[in-house]
Design an enzyme around this catalytic site. Sequence first.
Site, short mmCIF file in Angstrom:
data_model
loop_
_atom_site.label_atom_id
_atom_site.label_comp_id
_atom_site.label_asym_id
_atom_site.label_seq_id
_atom_site.Cartn_x
_atom_site.Cartn_y
_atom_site.Cartn_z
CD GLU A 169 2.00 1.73 2.21
OE1 GLU A 169 3.14 2.14 2.19
OE2 GLU A 169 0.81 2.29 3.35
CD GLU A 351 0.19 -1.14 5.42
OE1 GLU A 351 0.43 -0.66 6.24
OE2 GLU A 351 0.46 -2.17 4.50
#
Length: 454
Positions: A169, A351
């Site tokens: 991320e 995720e």
Amino acid sequence: MSTARIDAFPADFVWGAATASYQIEGAVHEDGRGESVWDRFSATPGKVRGGDTGAIACDFYHRYPSDVRLMRDLGIDAFRFSISWPRILPTGRGAVNEKGLDFYDKLVDALLEQGIEPFPTLFHWDLPQALEDEGGFPVRSTAEAFVEYAEIVASRLGDRVKFWMTHNEPWVYAWIGHSWGRHAPGRTSERDAVHAAHHLLLSHGWAVDAVRRACPEAQVGIVLNLAHAYPASDTPEDEAAAYEVDGQGNRWFLDPIFRGSYPADLLERNELVAAVVQDGDLEAISAPIDMLGVNNYVRFIVGAGPEGPRLQHNPEAQYTEMGWEVYPDGLYELLVRVTRDYDPKAIYVTENGAAFGDVRVHDGAVHDPERTSYLQTYIHSVGRALADGAPIKGYFVWSLFDNFEWGEGYSKRFGIVYVDYPTQERVPKDSFYWYRDLIGGRREAPKPAPVVTG
Ligand code: FCB
């Protein structure tokens, strides 16, 4: 409610669970580990809720042998974890701390012994503080240091680890850490955020090469947090606002990686980007990857406001403890769209999960029907996207354990295993058993042969 059915997935689909080093390991002063930006940030009063830090976290550093046995009981095929850069290179570059490498070496062996594929990520935000002191990711030399680090780790573990993610991320590390100041390193400059984003991307591209050099068989990729942006209405203004949000969060990273260019609308709006790009950077960033990791928790409903796009609340929806809307169709649309627009070779949902206010009740158990229902419906969306042609190879629940949820400290529980922090007891929640049974119900698939270690 549409529920997940295991027969919607191929027998070799990878079922996993995800974590990150600073969120679970603890042992921050042990075996030569250097300071990370998260140690510094969480020790700064007022930065993390309740003054929580990752100093002990889930004590995974010491408890990994029994935690790996818990993973075996869960029946997962793969474990996603991250490697702590300051354990390997306490000052970010230069002298290698062998004890840090030894820890991951033993962890990888313990996983493989149970037939669990290690899925490491090289950077999940715990930058060595020494590198931050020299300018951090807003400066180019940090990207160079990352490649040195990637090469060291891949050379040590590459005989056994086949799947590598470079960054987790980069949007979050760049923006929340450098512009919003709510994550480490806690800066509040848009310029720093934009420059950090570019150097994260650049170091990703360079590291893809470095990992492949050390480990030619490796599958290498990057993990992005992506969210589908829906216009609040079909007016051109709202559509433009949604496109802008999509540009800031999604295309800013997807375009350079898959197309070798920053989106034109973004370059027009943000002259800070051009200031930092050098010749050859975009070729490096767009080095072909073997897999894209997609983390998904939210979707955005975007309306045009007087000062730019405005995110809207959905009054009919359920929201998690993080204030994130439960909207499983958003994951379906995202996966289909990423496939259509960028054609990745493989996608892993690296995720997905939810925080709810779990409590341990009189029977000692943790009943979390909302989380089970969340996972059911999101996994169902993954199955639909797969049926519609998205090349999805695996799914990882966030998270295996309750853990240090960054600026929220320990107040948010995402685990399918409850952690009683004072005693470090692990209590599988009902969702753990649900996930175990889902995975256990698949057709008997021949497991990939474990890699023999020397
Ligand atoms: C993601 C992070 C992960 C975790 C979840 C809830 O943004 O990658 O570490 O905190 O959110």
